[in-house]
Design an enzyme around this catalytic site. Sequence first.
Site, PDB file in Angstrom:
ATOM      1  N   THR A   1      33.430  43.661  42.536  1.00  0.00           N
ATOM      2  CA  THR A   1      34.887  43.781  42.537  1.00  0.00           C
ATOM      3  C   THR A   1      35.438  42.933  43.670  1.00  0.00           C
ATOM      4  O   THR A   1      34.675  42.447  44.510  1.00  0.00           O
ATOM      5  CB  THR A   1      35.343  45.234  42.721  1.00  0.00           C
ATOM      6  OG1 THR A   1      36.736  45.332  42.451  1.00  0.00           O
ATOM      7  CG2 THR A   1      35.110  45.713  44.138  1.00  0.00           C
ATOM      8  N   THR A   2      36.741  42.758  43.699  1.00  0.00           N
ATOM      9  CA  THR A   2      37.418  42.169  44.850  1.00  0.00           C
ATOM     10  C   THR A   2      38.683  42.970  45.101  1.00  0.00           C
ATOM     11  O   THR A   2      39.525  43.093  44.205  1.00  0.00           O
ATOM     12  CB  THR A   2      37.799  40.693  44.598  1.00  0.00           C
ATOM     13  OG1 THR A   2      36.611  39.944  44.321  1.00  0.00           O
ATOM     14  CG2 THR A   2      38.487  40.103  45.821  1.00  0.00           C
TER      15      THR A   2
END
Length: 243
Positions: free
Chosen positions: A49-50
């Site tokens: 994820t970011t």
Amino acid sequence: MRDPSAGSEFSQNLQRHDAGIPDPTEPQIGSFPDESPEGDQSKVAETGTTTIGITAEDGVIIATDMRASLGGRFVSNKTVQKVEQIHPTGALTLVGSVGGAQSFIRSLRAEVDLFEARRGEDMSMTALSTLAGNFARGGPFFAINPILGGVDEEGSHVYSIDPAGGVMEDDYTITGSGLTVAYGTLEDRYEDGMSMEEARSAAVAGVRAAAERDTGSGNGVYIAEVTGEGVEIEGYPNFEGVE
């Protein structure tokens, strides 16, 4: 000559020991689980994820991508909302183990509601970040590395919370598997005293850059705008209409 210990309890215990039979009179001793190279810490990066949190002059911007992946190799969902409101003027991202992150958010929401009911006032961001760190360190919330962003009487705050319960406040922070790419983008764009619009643009650019290179990030962006008036969260699949 007769062995004085023959047939005694002592000799019987020796026989049990040699045969591998535990002595029922001895206490049972537990053991710690074996450490695995694929432990909870590594799963934070594997899930992919970011998430980005940026302080602005009038509030906080939190941006996350929309992809859920298995080990960063298979896309299991393309429209995941990875930021949730947990406080009247605060939001938290979901990073790492989905079940752990969801349980973490529910627990924090309950504590915030209880605090408000008992004291008749909102919990400060300092208190909420300390509580979040204590929960992460002592609770069963495996492999989480969220960002907490919020606004209180002292201004705008962004915290990163590591799986061991460490809490660090900064002007901006990034967590997740795409952080190396996103940090490079924000280092170039961030400035003190940014407006909400400028912070929003920088956060979107960071998530978009990570989505270009990180296989665990992509499919669009969710943006939470946190101000003293509350929290607004909007999603933009495939980044359409975000700017």
